[in-house]
Design an enzyme around this catalytic site. Structure first.
Site, PDB file in Angstrom:
ATOM      1  N   GLY A   1      54.206  42.943  11.396  1.00  0.00           N
ATOM      2  CA  GLY A   1      54.121  42.679   9.970  1.00  0.00           C
ATOM      3  C   GLY A   1      52.824  42.025   9.545  1.00  0.00           C
ATOM      4  O   GLY A   1      52.723  41.547   8.417  1.00  0.00           O
TER       5      GLY A   1
ATOM      6  N   GLY B   1      53.325  32.678  19.137  1.00  0.00           N
ATOM      7  CA  GLY B   1      52.201  32.197  19.930  1.00  0.00           C
ATOM      8  C   GLY B   1      51.916  30.724  19.747  1.00  0.00           C
ATOM      9  O   GLY B   1      52.534  30.029  18.944  1.00  0.00           O
ATOM     10  N   GLY B   2      50.922  30.251  20.500  1.00  0.00           N
ATOM     11  CA  GLY B   2      50.604  28.837  20.538  1.00  0.00           C
ATOM     12  C   GLY B   2      50.110  28.273  19.223  1.00  0.00           C
ATOM     13  O   GLY B   2      50.529  27.191  18.811  1.00  0.00           O
ATOM     14  N   MET B   3      49.214  29.002  18.540  1.00  0.00           N
ATOM     15  CA  MET B   3      48.639  28.446  17.310  1.00  0.00           C
ATOM     16  C   MET B   3      49.661  28.306  16.183  1.00  0.00           C
ATOM     17  O   MET B   3      49.761  27.245  15.564  1.00  0.00           O
ATOM     18  CB  MET B   3      47.436  29.267  16.868  1.00  0.00           C
ATOM     19  CG  MET B   3      46.212  28.991  17.721  1.00  0.00           C
ATOM     20  SD  MET B   3      44.768  29.877  17.199  1.00  0.00           S
ATOM     21  CE  MET B   3      43.585  29.305  18.440  1.00  0.00           C
TER      22      MET B   3
ATOM     23  N   GLY C   1      53.698  33.553  12.809  1.00  0.00           N
ATOM     24  CA  GLY C   1      53.747  34.543  13.863  1.00  0.00           C
ATOM     25  C   GLY C   1      54.111  33.895  15.186  1.00  0.00           C
ATOM     26  O   GLY C   1      54.400  32.696  15.261  1.00  0.00           O
TER      27      GLY C   1
ATOM     28  N   GLU D   1      59.145  37.456   9.158  1.00  0.00           N
ATOM     29  CA  GLU D   1      59.758  38.566   9.900  1.00  0.00           C
ATOM     30  C   GLU D   1      60.441  38.036  11.162  1.00  0.00           C
ATOM     31  O   GLU D   1      61.535  38.430  11.502  1.00  0.00           O
ATOM     32  CB  GLU D   1      58.719  39.632  10.266  1.00  0.00           C
ATOM     33  CG  GLU D   1      57.728  39.223  11.338  1.00  0.00           C
ATOM     34  CD  GLU D   1      56.838  40.358  11.790  1.00  0.00           C
ATOM     35  OE1 GLU D   1      56.687  41.344  11.052  1.00  0.00           O
ATOM     36  OE2 GLU D   1      56.281  40.273  12.893  1.00  0.00           O
TER      37      GLU D   1
ATOM     38  N   VAL E   1      43.489  39.088  18.357  1.00  0.00           N
ATOM     39  CA  VAL E   1      42.829  39.205  19.655  1.00  0.00           C
ATOM     40  C   VAL E   1      41.329  39.011  19.469  1.00  0.00           C
ATOM     41  O   VAL E   1      40.695  38.207  20.143  1.00  0.00           O
ATOM     42  CB  VAL E   1      43.115  40.575  20.300  1.00  0.00           C
ATOM     43  CG1 VAL E   1      42.354  40.723  21.621  1.00  0.00           C
ATOM     44  CG2 VAL E   1      44.614  40.756  20.537  1.00  0.00           C
TER      45      VAL E   1
END
Length: 447
Positions: free
Chosen positions: A342, A221-223, A219, A244, A319
């Site tokens: 997704g 983002g940072g992680m 996905g 995706e 979140v």
């Protein structure tokens, strides 16, 4: 065959294209980096002539001119399939922005069966010698949009990359109604997700679960970016990609020789993706690269397709997570953040894969900007109106910097204990008290 005559016959100015827009029309603004620029500017210039129009799009990487011209949302009603920064601001701050809840995998079918599109405008690279316009960075759902649109307008940008297919990744001039030649602005980028020590700890816990030959979905983002960086430095090999969204972490892995795709059960040797958004380095990597395969999200996000890939590993952010293992990734209370995307598709698909795992990762706590106090991301109950993205029967692995826990098949009291152990230590006693009130805590549980 020479397509230049037909091209010239369909060539119009952005101003003439925008003049086709009438009140109450549904205008499709494509997706992410393929969002129109010249058409948008021309449409903004004539907004005073219109009363109300409806636009669809998502993950926009810059603020459209129509938003600037109509800051209060009185004329332009934006309907977002997934929110980027400008979408988010429009949704949260004006009555002229709304989110359309839908799993991303369903979007192509939804267009084909239910959507009215008066005009579709898509940014593409120049037409090739076969009369085709490639969808560049976003195969996504764009072919479905085109198939139902009354008018199809291509906005050419010479700087848009070519994303090889795959399928449903290009349109022929015969199916185009009009062509606009824009000013060829630089393609908008998305900053690489920065990551710190917490992200690295989470990434380490996930990477040790990834076997050689696994197929990955990351996905934004940072992680997830930290996971990509850690994999690039690891001894892992023969990894594959089926995702995706194509993100910068994949490029880092590819350039370090980690992505052969040789062990994939389907689409061997191809990095399959629905759309891409990231750095110029990533765009240059995708451009004309046969190792990458653009495809619609009805394929990339279909759990039945994902399930065919052994050892599929899905890695996404959240979140908040509650003590039941429910995942909230779209909003915090009434504050809209992103969308369903997704996440559920890949949570389901990864678990259906032989040897597959889905990971939902998050930091254990965050600093509330309003109060200046640290708050736990693991909560007894979500803030009212927060949206649940993955229901508790679907949750597989949850990971914070304090550990990882496999929720699948665990009872409510087992989950409560396992999830509380992932919280920051200073919040655990209060979480235990809340779990006791919720009747999901046993006196024999660890304290």
């Amino acid at each position: 065959m020479d397509y230049s005559k037909e091209y010239q016959e369909k060539l119009i100015s952005a101003k003439d294209a925008a003049a086709m827009v009438k009140d109450n029309m549904w205008i499709d603004y494509a997706w992410s980096a393929n969002t129109p620029v010249a058409f948008d500017k021309a449409l903004a210039e004539r907004l005073d002539e219109l009363n109300e129009i409806y636009l669809r799009g998502g993950v926009i990487l810059w603020e459209p001119e129509v938003f600037k011209k109509d800051p209060k949302g009185e004329k332009v009603v934006w309907n977002s399939w997934h929110a980027g920064g400008p979408d988010r601001n429009r949704i949260n701050k004006t009555p002229g922005g709304f989110y359309n809840p839908l799993r991303y995998s369903e979007l192509p079918r939804w267009y084909r069966e239910n959507c009215k599109v008066d005009i579709a405008v898509i940014v593409t690279p120049p037409m090739d010698k076969h009369g085709n316009f490639n969808f560049g960075l976003s195969a996504s759902h764009l072919m479905a949009v085109i198939e139902v649109a009354d008018k199809v307008i291509i906005e050419v940008n010479e700087k848009m990359v070519t994303g090889l297919g795959g399928f449903e990744h290009e349109i022929n001039i015969k199916d185009v109604d009009y062509v606009i030649e824009g000013e060829n602005p630089e393609i908008a980028t998305l900053p690489k997700g920065s990551f710190g020590e917490v992200d690295k700890k989470v990434a380490e816990l996930i990477v040790e679960e990834i076997p050689n030959g696994a197929t990955l979905q990351l996905g934004i983002g940072g992680m997830p970016n930290a996971v990509g960086s850690l994999i690039a430095d690891s001894d892992l090999k023969d990894l594959g990609v089926h995702t995706e969204m194509y993100v910068d972490g994949f490029v880092e892995m590819a350039k370090r020789g980690k992505l052969s795709g040789a062990k994939k059960n389907i689409d061997r040797f191809r990095q399959v993706y629905g759309f891409a958004a990231g750095s110029k380095e990533m765009y240059d990597y995708i451009d004309g690269n046969s190792a990458c395969m653009a495809a619609p999200t009805s394929y990339t996000n279909d759990a039945r397709v994902i399930a065919q890939l052994d050892n599929f590993v899905s890695i996404n952010n959240a979140v908040n997570i509650d003590l039941f293992g429910q995942v909230s990734s779209e909003s915090s209370g009434l504050k809209h953040i992103s969308g369903a995307g997704g996440q559920l598709d890949f949570v389901l698909g990864a678990y259906l894969s032989k040897g597959g795992k889905s990971f939902i990762c998050l930091s254990s706590k965050f600093k509330n900007k309003k109060t200046g106090k640290e708050e736990s991301r693991i909560v007894p109950n979500f803030e009212p109106f927060s949206v649940i993205t993955a229901a508790r029967p679907n949750t597989h692995w949850i990971v914070t910097e304090y550990g990882k826990y496999n929720c699948k098949g665990q009872s409510t009291w087992q989950r409560a204990e396992g999830i509380i152990n992932l919280a920051a230590p200073e919040f655990r006693d209060d979480l235990i008290k809340e779990a006791e009130k919720m009747n999901i805590w046993r006196r024999t549980n660890k304290r």
